[in-house]
Design an enzyme around this catalytic site. Structure first.
Site, PDB file in Angstrom:
ATOM      1  N   ASP A   4       0.862  -1.179   0.000  1.00 51.34           N
ATOM      2  CA  ASP A   4       0.000   0.000   0.000  1.00 51.34           C
ATOM      3  C   ASP A   4       0.902   1.233   0.000  1.00 51.34           C
ATOM      4  O   ASP A   4       2.103   1.140   0.292  1.00 51.34           O
ATOM      5  CB  ASP A   4      -0.888  -0.030   1.248  1.00 51.34           C
ATOM      6  CG  ASP A   4      -1.672   1.248   1.437  1.00 51.34           C
ATOM      7  OD1 ASP A   4      -2.393   1.638   0.495  1.00 51.34           O
ATOM      8  OD2 ASP A   4      -1.555   1.863   2.513  1.00 51.34           O
ATOM      9  N   ASP A   6      -0.261   5.171   0.832  1.00 47.05           N
ATOM     10  CA  ASP A   6      -0.538   6.201   1.838  1.00 47.05           C
ATOM     11  C   ASP A   6      -0.559   5.622   3.248  1.00 47.05           C
ATOM     12  O   ASP A   6      -1.340   4.719   3.548  1.00 47.05           O
ATOM     13  CB  ASP A   6      -1.883   6.871   1.549  1.00 47.05           C
ATOM     14  CG  ASP A   6      -1.872   7.647   0.245  1.00 47.05           C
ATOM     15  OD1 ASP A   6      -1.075   8.590   0.140  1.00 47.05           O
ATOM     16  OD2 ASP A   6      -2.639   7.295  -0.664  1.00 47.05           O
TER      17      ASP A   6
END
Length: 211
Positions: A4, A6
């Site tokens: 991922d 953010d």
């Protein structure tokens, strides 16, 4: 490896804090802490609906709000993007070991292109953005898409996430999951290994998640 972006690789949630707070102020309100926590890890359309409902303004156009946020966050990403603790070293170790690697994010392509100036365009074999899939996290499609593009069975992939939404997506897809909470604490979950930061993660730990 499925990363991922953010809150996992880069400390960008604080930049989203700024943009969301400014938009709420533009609409004459203040975004609540509960709504901000609910937004973490969600796609843009859902995020804007949460913001509008929180402000008592459900009539707002999600597309118009998203355009405002996208323009502001692009400005912030150009000047204020920083690595999360341990993320750069772990990503470097994964790449040095020649492990197929994907970036799997709910952020749109325009924003990701700016982030890649920090992350490194050769750091990933595949990049899956939130505006390039039919269903965003917590749906499993982003992670299933990344595994398919890498040519690796999802059961042989480790996904690294910071949010409940992202963890749900990776678990539903069938990946092994390492959770490293950033903005919002995560409740313990069966089959999900949790660390305080990526400073405690290495290749041996990641390999162990697949055994």
């Amino acid at each position: 490896m499925l990363f991922d972006m953010d809150g996992t690789l880069v400390d960008s949630e604080r930049l989203w804090d700024v943009a969301l707070a400014e938009l709420a102020e533009t609409y004459g309100g203040t975004l609540s802490g509960a709504a901000r926590r609910a937004i973490v890890g969600t796609g843009m359309a859902d995020s804007m609906r949460i913001l509008h409902d929180d402000l008592g303004q459900p009539y707002r156009d999600p597309a118009a709000s998203a355009a405002w946020i996208n323009a502001r966050i692009l400005e912030l990403f150009r000047t204020g993007l920083r690595w999360r603790p341990g993320a750069l070293a772990l990503l470097g170790a994964v790449r040095a070991a020649r492990i197929p690697t994907a970036l799997v994010t709910s952020s749109g392509r325009a924003l990701v292109e700016i982030a890649l100036d920090t992350l490194g365009r050769d750091s990933f074999d595949v990049v899956v953005c939130g505006d390039e899939v039919d269903a965003t996290k917590p749906h499993p499609e982003p992670y299933l898409t990344a595994a398919r593009l890498l040519g690796v069975p999802i059961e042989r992939c480790v996904a690294i996430e910071d949010s409940a939404t992202g963890v749900a997506s990776a678990v539903a897809a069938g990946a092994a999951v390492l959770a490293v909470p950033a903005e919002v604490p995560l409740a313990p979950s069966d089959g999900v290994h949790q660390l305080e930061s990526l400073l405690a993660a290495d290749l041996d730990l990641l390999a162990g998640l697949l055994r």
